[in-house]
Design an enzyme around this catalytic site. Structure first.
Site, short mmCIF file in Angstrom:
data_model
loop_
_atom_site.label_atom_id
_atom_site.label_comp_id
_atom_site.label_asym_id
_atom_site.label_seq_id
_atom_site.Cartn_x
_atom_site.Cartn_y
_atom_site.Cartn_z
N HIS A 182 0.84 -1.20 0.00
CA HIS A 182 0.00 0.00 0.00
C HIS A 182 0.88 1.26 0.00
O HIS A 182 0.71 2.16 -0.83
CB HIS A 182 -0.90 -0.03 1.23
N GLU A 183 1.84 1.29 0.90
CA GLU A 183 2.71 2.46 1.00
C GLU A 183 3.66 2.54 -0.20
O GLU A 183 3.98 3.63 -0.69
CB GLU A 183 3.52 2.42 2.30
N HIS A 211 1.88 4.24 -3.07
CA HIS A 211 1.91 5.70 -2.93
C HIS A 211 3.26 6.25 -3.42
O HIS A 211 3.32 7.20 -4.20
CB HIS A 211 1.74 6.10 -1.46
#
Length: 268
Positions: A58-59, A62
């Site tokens: 998820h990170e 980003h």
């Protein structure tokens, strides 16, 4: 020379992430093959490791999107190595989400990598950077639920099936909660570039409390019931029953015996 592709050392997968991935693989195999009394502990390690892997991805989503949008600093910060210890708020990004899973069985989103937004031009790029994280959870949920909606569960041990169902629940709740247009969450980040500067300045002081507000609101029984009714309706549409999720959570919380029938079923 540093470029948009970054130096190889800045995007080499970290041993920390590889270790977590190894735990996920080994314990996943153990859940598939085992029906011993230690099965619950194996499910706990498998789901927790898989959940941390999804948080790292998820990170990473980003950061990778920000890199290609113009913020080259994410590489030097170590965000492309998938190392959870490199995050701006490792406690918010990893520790709290894991605690939420242990306490309440909900995939509550964590903190975020620090993106230098002034380096990025274009509102669509800013929105895409914010959306990239929860879209990763959506993809993870699709993978976890694929055996269910494809009808490919023949030969899949019940324990592994239940563990996948619970892991899918975590991904679905994480994606939905992250997409809420609440300051501090990715959903607000998606729409923020399109809001007026004055409104953004007024909302900015409340951003650090957005996650806590969502967590507090979910403690209201009526809201909690409505939220999970909607979640389970979606899970049903994906072929995952409430009973399968409940059994997965029961095996995960091996120190309790909320649904002993589930433990008995996988031991046969």
């Amino acid at each position: 020379m540093t470029s948009a592709t970054t130096r190889s050392s800045e995007r080499r997968v970290s041993p920390v992430f590889l270790g977590i991935g190894a735990i996920m693989a080994v314990t996943g195999w153990a859940v598939w093959a085992d029906s011993s009394p230690s099965l619950g502990f194996a499910v706990f390690l498998f789901v927790t490791a898989a959940w941390i892997v999804s948080l790292c991805l998820h990170e990473y989503a980003h950061a990778r999107t920000a890199l290609h949008s113009g913020d080259l600093t994410v590489a030097a910060k170590g965000y492309l190595t998938l190392n959870p210890l490199k995050y701006t708020h490792a406690v918010l990004s990893i520790v709290l989400p894991v605690l939420f899973v242990i306490m309440g069985g909900i995939g509550l989103p964590g903190g975020a990598v620090f993106i230098e937004r002034h380096r990025i031009r274009g509102r669509w790029k800013h929105s895409l950077i914010s959306a990239a994280g929860p879209l990763t959870n959506v993809l993870f949920a699709v993978v976890c639920t694929a055996p269910f909606w494809l009808g490919a569960l023949d030969g899949v041990p019940l324990a592994f099936r239940f563990a996948l169902a619970f892991l899918a629940l975590l991904q679905v709740t994480a994606a939905i909660l992250n997409f809420l247009p609440v300051p501090g969450l990715d959903g607000y980040g998606v729409i923020e570039p399109w809001l007026s500067p004055g409104f953004r300045r007024q909302v900015e002081p409340y951003a650090p409390f957005g996650l806590l507000a969502v967590f507090g609101i979910l403690f209201i029984p009526e809201v909690n019931h409505a939220f999970f009714d909607a979640i389970f309706a979606l899970m049903d549409g994906l072929g995952v029953s409430r009973a399968e999720v409940a059994c997965g959570q029961d095996l995960y919380r091996f120190w309790t015996e909320q649904y002993p029938v589930c433990t008995e079923a996988v031991s046969r």
